[in-house]
Write an enzyme that holds these catalytic residues in place. Structure first.
Site, PDB file in Angstrom:
ATOM      1  N   HIS A 269      17.124   5.589  25.866  1.00 11.55           N
ATOM      2  CA  HIS A 269      17.770   6.890  25.686  1.00 11.55           C
ATOM      3  C   HIS A 269      19.293   6.752  25.700  1.00 11.55           C
ATOM      4  O   HIS A 269      19.989   7.244  24.798  1.00 11.55           O
ATOM      5  CB  HIS A 269      17.324   7.837  26.803  1.00 11.55           C
ATOM      6  CG  HIS A 269      17.987   9.182  26.758  1.00 11.55           C
ATOM      7  ND1 HIS A 269      17.394  10.288  26.197  1.00 11.55           N
ATOM      8  CD2 HIS A 269      19.206   9.602  27.213  1.00 11.55           C
ATOM      9  CE1 HIS A 269      18.213  11.326  26.287  1.00 11.55           C
ATOM     10  NE2 HIS A 269      19.321  10.941  26.915  1.00 11.55           N
ATOM     11  N   GLU A 270      19.806   6.072  26.704  1.00  8.56           N
ATOM     12  CA  GLU A 270      21.264   5.988  26.841  1.00  8.56           C
ATOM     13  C   GLU A 270      21.897   5.152  25.728  1.00  8.56           C
ATOM     14  O   GLU A 270      23.014   5.431  25.293  1.00  8.56           O
ATOM     15  CB  GLU A 270      21.637   5.434  28.218  1.00  8.56           C
ATOM     16  CG  GLU A 270      21.123   6.262  29.398  1.00  8.56           C
ATOM     17  CD  GLU A 270      21.543   7.726  29.376  1.00  8.56           C
ATOM     18  OE1 GLU A 270      22.582   8.041  28.759  1.00  8.56           O
ATOM     19  OE2 GLU A 270      20.828   8.558  29.969  1.00  8.56           O
ATOM     20  N   HIS A 273      22.728   7.340  22.914  1.00 13.32           N
ATOM     21  CA  HIS A 273      24.032   7.993  23.051  1.00 13.32           C
ATOM     22  C   HIS A 273      25.153   7.038  22.652  1.00 13.32           C
ATOM     23  O   HIS A 273      26.102   7.425  21.961  1.00 13.32           O
ATOM     24  CB  HIS A 273      24.258   8.445  24.493  1.00 13.32           C
ATOM     25  CG  HIS A 273      23.461   9.640  24.894  1.00 13.32           C
ATOM     26  ND1 HIS A 273      23.297  10.748  24.082  1.00 13.32           N
ATOM     27  CD2 HIS A 273      22.782   9.926  26.050  1.00 13.32           C
ATOM     28  CE1 HIS A 273      22.557  11.651  24.701  1.00 13.32           C
ATOM     29  NE2 HIS A 273      22.228  11.177  25.892  1.00 13.32           N
ATOM     30  N   HIS A 279      21.161  14.809  22.118  1.00 15.76           N
ATOM     31  CA  HIS A 279      19.799  15.114  22.547  1.00 15.76           C
ATOM     32  C   HIS A 279      18.941  15.731  21.452  1.00 15.76           C
ATOM     33  O   HIS A 279      19.437  16.441  20.585  1.00 15.76           O
ATOM     34  CB  HIS A 279      19.841  16.027  23.766  1.00 15.76           C
ATOM     35  CG  HIS A 279      20.317  15.331  24.992  1.00 15.76           C
ATOM     36  ND1 HIS A 279      20.949  15.968  26.032  1.00 15.76           N
ATOM     37  CD2 HIS A 279      20.243  14.018  25.355  1.00 15.76           C
ATOM     38  CE1 HIS A 279      21.252  15.088  26.982  1.00 15.76           C
ATOM     39  NE2 HIS A 279      20.831  13.902  26.590  1.00 15.76           N
TER      40      HIS A 279
END
Length: 313
Positions: A269-270, A273, A279
């Site tokens: 997930h990170e 980014h 998101h």
């Protein structure tokens, strides 16, 4: 093959003992969850005044849903029009019934461990907007697919041609047995996107990505402070900042183990980014903001299509 995977799973259980605090085996020693204060507010609605509503406002302000002009407005327990509108935006982002009240479904979502990156930035909800037009070609046909990926405002990304990124571990905070989880996450982004490649470096200054475990306020500003087990579990910054921090107070695991957070899933997930994704409102997507303990997730088509759209590949 299945036997080998099972063996790897058993080995991972041994690594777990090294990844989490020594008191983690006893749930009774765990402290109250950071978002637990929300539970007694279940069912509250506009027009009410209830002790603790100011904390709900602070929660929604932290993740971008409220932007009061005065601290006084944010520092009372009145359920006003602004709070109702903020809850409706939250519910829309998470595909919940839009009631404007703190119903049980909304509450259950809010108390989940989540990424610290706000869902709404400068009044713009990244989970429902901030998309670039993107079409998929298949032979002579043009396919239009429903997508929910999003990008940071202004579409920050790594420069054209910068497809090989280096990452550096803060070995003063990162346990060696945690490193394979990050490496596995980088490898998956390489495999699925066929665009980025990643390589570890020992040179801090020249590294593109800097990874470490931190506690509390750790130099990223008070608004980005970690809050103990649960609550905000990690955060990372848009390109080309490169900072990627995990909360050292979480109960991390390698693999799906009840009561623990899978480190590779959070790393996936990170890294999204770090590459420029914000998101997604798709619960199965890796870029969905929250995660349950004991859950392992992989990259979703929505995540991959988002990167391809952002980098025009």
């Amino acid at each position: 093959m299945a036997q080998n995977f099972q063996l790897i799973s058993y080995i991972s259980l041994f690594f777990l003992l090294l990844l989490v605090p020594s008191n983690s085996k006893n749930p009774a020693t765990r402290k109250p969850r950071p978002f637990g204060f929300l539970k007694h507010l279940e069912g509250c609605k506009k027009g009410e005044n209830l002790t603790g509503l100011r904390e709900l406002k602070q929660y929604l302000n932290k993740f971008g849903y409220l932007n009061y002009n005065s601290l006084k407005a944010d520092n009372n327990d009145d359920f006003d029009d602004f709070l109702e509108a903020a809850l409706k935006t939250y519910q829309a982002n998470y595909n919940l019934k839009i009631t404007g009240t703190l119903d049980s479904e909304t509450l259950s979502k809010m108390v989940m461990p989540r990424c610290g990156v706000p869902d709404v930035i400068n009044g713009t909800s990244s989970m429902t907007t901030n998309k670039k037009p993107h079409h998929h070609h298949h032979g002579s046909k043009k396919l239009h697919t429903v997508s929910h990926y999003s990008f940071f405002r202004g579409y920050p990304r790594w420069p054209v041609g910068k497809t090989h990124l280096t990452y550096w571990f803060d070995l003063g905070t990162t346990h060696p047995d945690a490193i394979p989880a990050f490496v596995g996450a980088f490898d998956k982004w390489t495999l699925y996107t066929q665009y980025f490649t990643f390589e570890e470096t020992l040179e801090y200054e020249n590294s593109d990505i800097k990874i470490g475990f931190e506690r509390g306020e750790h130099g990223d500003g008070i608004g980005n402070a970690f809050d103990g087990e649960g609550g905000v579990i990690a955060h990372a910054y848009a390109p080309t900042d490169g900072r990627f921090h995990c909360d050292a107070d979480e109960f991390w695991s390698i693999g799906a183990i009840a009561g623990y957070l899978d480190l590779e899933t959070v790393a996936l997930h990170e890294i999204g980014h770090l590459l420029g994704l914000d998101h997604s409102s798709i619960e199965d997507a890796i870029m969905y903001p929250s995660i349950s303990s004991g859950v392992v997730k992989d990259l979703h088509d929505d995540d991959v299509e988002g990167i391809k759209a952002l980098y025009n590949v």
